[in-house]
Design an enzyme around this catalytic site. Structure first.
Site, PDB file in Angstrom:
ATOM      1  N   HIS A 167       0.594  -1.327  -0.089  1.00  0.00           N
ATOM      2  CA  HIS A 167       0.091   0.067  -0.010  1.00  0.00           C
ATOM      3  C   HIS A 167       0.727   1.297   0.083  1.00  0.00           C
ATOM      4  CE1 HIS A 167      -3.299  -2.747   1.795  1.00  0.00           C
ATOM      5  NE2 HIS A 167      -3.567  -2.339   0.601  1.00  0.00           N
ATOM      6  N   GLU A 170       1.795   3.767   2.974  1.00  0.00           N
ATOM      7  CA  GLU A 170       2.513   2.861   4.195  1.00  0.00           C
ATOM      8  C   GLU A 170       4.000   2.870   4.441  1.00  0.00           C
ATOM      9  OE1 GLU A 170      -0.101  -0.749   4.523  1.00  0.00           O
ATOM     10  OE2 GLU A 170      -1.831   0.466   4.388  1.00  0.00           O
ATOM     11  N   HIS A 295       2.396  -3.877   6.664  1.00  0.00           N
ATOM     12  CA  HIS A 295       1.459  -2.813   6.543  1.00  0.00           C
ATOM     13  C   HIS A 295       1.388  -1.687   7.537  1.00  0.00           C
ATOM     14  CE1 HIS A 295      -0.846  -4.423   3.255  1.00  0.00           C
ATOM     15  NE2 HIS A 295      -0.189  -5.764   3.542  1.00  0.00           N
ATOM     16  N   GLU A 368       0.564  -5.241  10.926  1.00  0.00           N
ATOM     17  CA  GLU A 368       0.324  -3.730  10.949  1.00  0.00           C
ATOM     18  C   GLU A 368       0.951  -3.088  11.945  1.00  0.00           C
ATOM     19  OE1 GLU A 368      -1.985  -2.493   8.721  1.00  0.00           O
ATOM     20  OE2 GLU A 368      -3.096  -4.115   7.972  1.00  0.00           O
TER      21      GLU A 368
HETATM   22  O1  0X9 Z   1      -6.772  -4.042   4.232  1.00  0.00           O
HETATM   23  C1  0X9 Z   1      -5.499  -4.717   4.157  1.00  0.00           C
HETATM   24  O2  0X9 Z   1      -4.992  -5.087   3.130  1.00  0.00           O
HETATM   25  C2  0X9 Z   1      -4.705  -4.676   5.400  1.00  0.00           C
HETATM   26  N1  0X9 Z   1      -4.706  -3.503   6.030  1.00  0.00           N
HETATM   27  S1  0X9 Z   1      -4.556  -2.033   5.733  1.00  0.00           S
HETATM   28  O3  0X9 Z   1      -4.877  -1.073   6.831  1.00  0.00           O
HETATM   29  N2  0X9 Z   1      -2.956  -1.921   5.585  1.00  0.00           N
HETATM   30  O4  0X9 Z   1      -4.729  -1.784   4.574  1.00  0.00           O
HETATM   31  C3  0X9 Z   1      -5.100  -5.965   6.102  1.00  0.00           C
HETATM   32  C4  0X9 Z   1      -4.937  -7.198   5.522  1.00  0.00           C
HETATM   33  C5  0X9 Z   1      -5.185  -8.353   6.261  1.00  0.00           C
HETATM   34  N3  0X9 Z   1      -6.113  -9.262   5.827  1.00  0.00           N
HETATM   35  C6  0X9 Z   1      -7.257  -9.114   6.403  1.00  0.00           C
HETATM   36  N4  0X9 Z   1      -7.685  -8.150   7.192  1.00  0.00           N
HETATM   37  N5  0X9 Z   1      -8.243 -10.106   6.145  1.00  0.00           N
HETATM   38 ZN    ZN Z   2      -1.737  -1.847   4.066  1.00  0.00          ZN
END
Ligand code: 0X9
Ligand code: ZN
Ligand code: CA
Ligand code: CA
Length: 406
Positions: A167, A170, A295, A368
């Site tokens: 992302h 990030e 992330h 994260e």
């Molecule tokens: O949404 C995402 O891709 C990740 N969080 S972020 O805030 N960095 O965008 C989390 C991905 C992990 N997978 C799940 N939460 N299912």
């Molecule tokens: Zn992310």
């Protein structure tokens, strides 16, 4: 001046240039490569200005960003800069227009990241080697670093992958990957580090989303950008080919922040990383045993699956789930993050974790990072947190290095 007005002025200036240069300006296809010369914007230092001159500079279409003791800082296209010079002004180009803003200089932009990787390989040629996963949508190389003893050889050692910055905004994660690379090489004299480096082959991708992260910083104002730069942008962490689009955990609307793309691996960046991981299957055995996909933010340790709330499902036995939970909890104990199954955060489909585990049985976690909460500013902590917040994950990184051999 508000950023909205500055943008509007830039658009107006580009439009008038387009009228002057109809032939060149019509080449607007979404192609790889640098922007057309007419749109290259630079930041310049202009000495000996007063308010009248600065007003004239603004009237020319360029923008005065600030002035101190008569020295103005001016944002201008190449054409505008030439025009100002022909009117008798002295314009001195500032070194690095595509950099992070004041207070955040410690972050590495794309060129600085590449330079840092080159420095690591130059300082430690026996331990570190740089290559490329392939090209991004806009044609940038996506650098890959390997760290091991006898780095030029493919030895029979468990392999570990650390990837960062899927992302764009990030940015702290890119620093995390660079810190891992620096620690494993600079601290090789430490017996524990030497043990890991000698008995593992470590792959590091400091920035998967090289176009998006460049876009996020290059104007001098953060864009809050998440996706890649392919058309309206694809969320790279919804574009992986394991039950892609299965479960309402991604969007099919190109405008949305979680747009999954028109098909799995439609993004060159995910396709390149996946192709590399596929290529580590040798004689039918995946060499990469464990991984962290970094992330920001929320301070969480996450494990698969993301596409279902069920712990045990097709592709995940109770025993396998228990191992994820045990190792993930150990990591969280080491860094103070909260451990949970990724779908406990929210359902996703097409994320990299589900593919790495679902297809390759790689013990893959998402971390994260800092901070634990916040709004859009949570993506932009000041540069002086980098050292503390990356070192905070040393033990978690070491646990994943250890688990590759378990
Ligand atoms: O949404 C995402 O891709 C990740 N969080 S972020 O805030 N960095 O965008 C989390 C991905 C992990 N997978 C799940 N939460 N299912
Ligand atoms: Zn992310
Ligand atoms: Ca080795
Ligand atoms: Ca190997």
């Amino acid at each position: 001046m508000s950023s909205a007005r500055r943008r509007a002025t830039a658009v107006a200036a580009a439009a008038s240039l387009a009228l002057l240069l109809p032939v060149q300006a019509s080449v607007a296809a979404p192609q790889a490569g640098p922007a057309p010369a007419a749109e290259v914007t630079g930041v310049y230092t202009v000495p000996d200005t007063d308010s009248r001159i600065r007003t004239d500079i603004n009237a020319s279409g360029a923008q005065v960003l600030g002035a101190k003791d008569g020295v103005a800082t001016v944002e201008a296209t190449t054409a505008q800069a030439e025009e100002l010079r022909s009117n008798g002004l002295t314009l001195q180009a500032q070194a690095s227009p595509r950099d992070f803003p004041p207070g955040d200089e410690a972050y590495h932009n794309y060129d600085e990241m590449v330079a840092e990787l080159d420095k690591i390989t130059a300082d430690h040629p026996d331990l570190a080697a740089k290559s490329s996963l392939g090209k991004s949508f806009e044609g940038r190389d996506i650098p890959l670093l390997k760290i091991s003893d006898n780095v030029a050889q493919d030895e029979d050692e468990p392999e570990v992958l650390f990837d960062c910055n899927q992302h764009a905004r990030e940015h702290l994660t890119t620093e995390m990957c660079l810190q891992i690379a620096n620690r494993l090489t600079d601290e090789y004299a430490d017996p524990a580090v030497k043990e890991s480096v000698d008995n593992r082959e470590v792959w590091i991708v400091p920035s998967v989303n090289v176009d998006g992260s460049t876009y996020d910083v290059e104007s001098g104002e953060y864009q809050g950008w998440r996706k890649n730069r392919q058309d309206t942008g694809t969320d790279l962490n919804r574009n992986w080919d394991y039950l892609w689009g299965c479960c309402g955990g991604a969007s099919d609307d190109p405008q949305d922040e979680t747009y999954r793309g028109p098909q799995a691996f439609s993004a060159p960046e995910t396709a390149a990383l996946a192709e590399f991981i596929d290529s580590r299957v040798i004689d039918g055995t995946q060499q990469i045993k464990s991984a962290i996909d970094f992330h920001t933010f929320s301070e969480l340790v996450l494990w698969p699956f993301g596409h279902t709330q069920d712990d045990v499902t097709e592709g995940m036995t109770q025993q396998e789930y228990d191992r994820f939970e045990k190792v993930g909890t150990e990591m969280a104990d080491s860094n103070g993050y909260t451990p949970q199954q990724s779908s406990d955060l929210y359902t996703t489909d097409g994320d990299s974790l589900d593919w790495m585990w679902g297809k390759h049985k790689i013990l893959a976690f998402t971390l994260e990072m800092y901070p634990s909460g916040g709004g859009l500013d949570g993506f932009y902590p000041p540069g002086d947190v980098i050292e503390r917040e990356t070192a905070r994950n040393n033990a978690a990184v070491d646990i994943v290095l250890r688990e590759a051999g378990a």
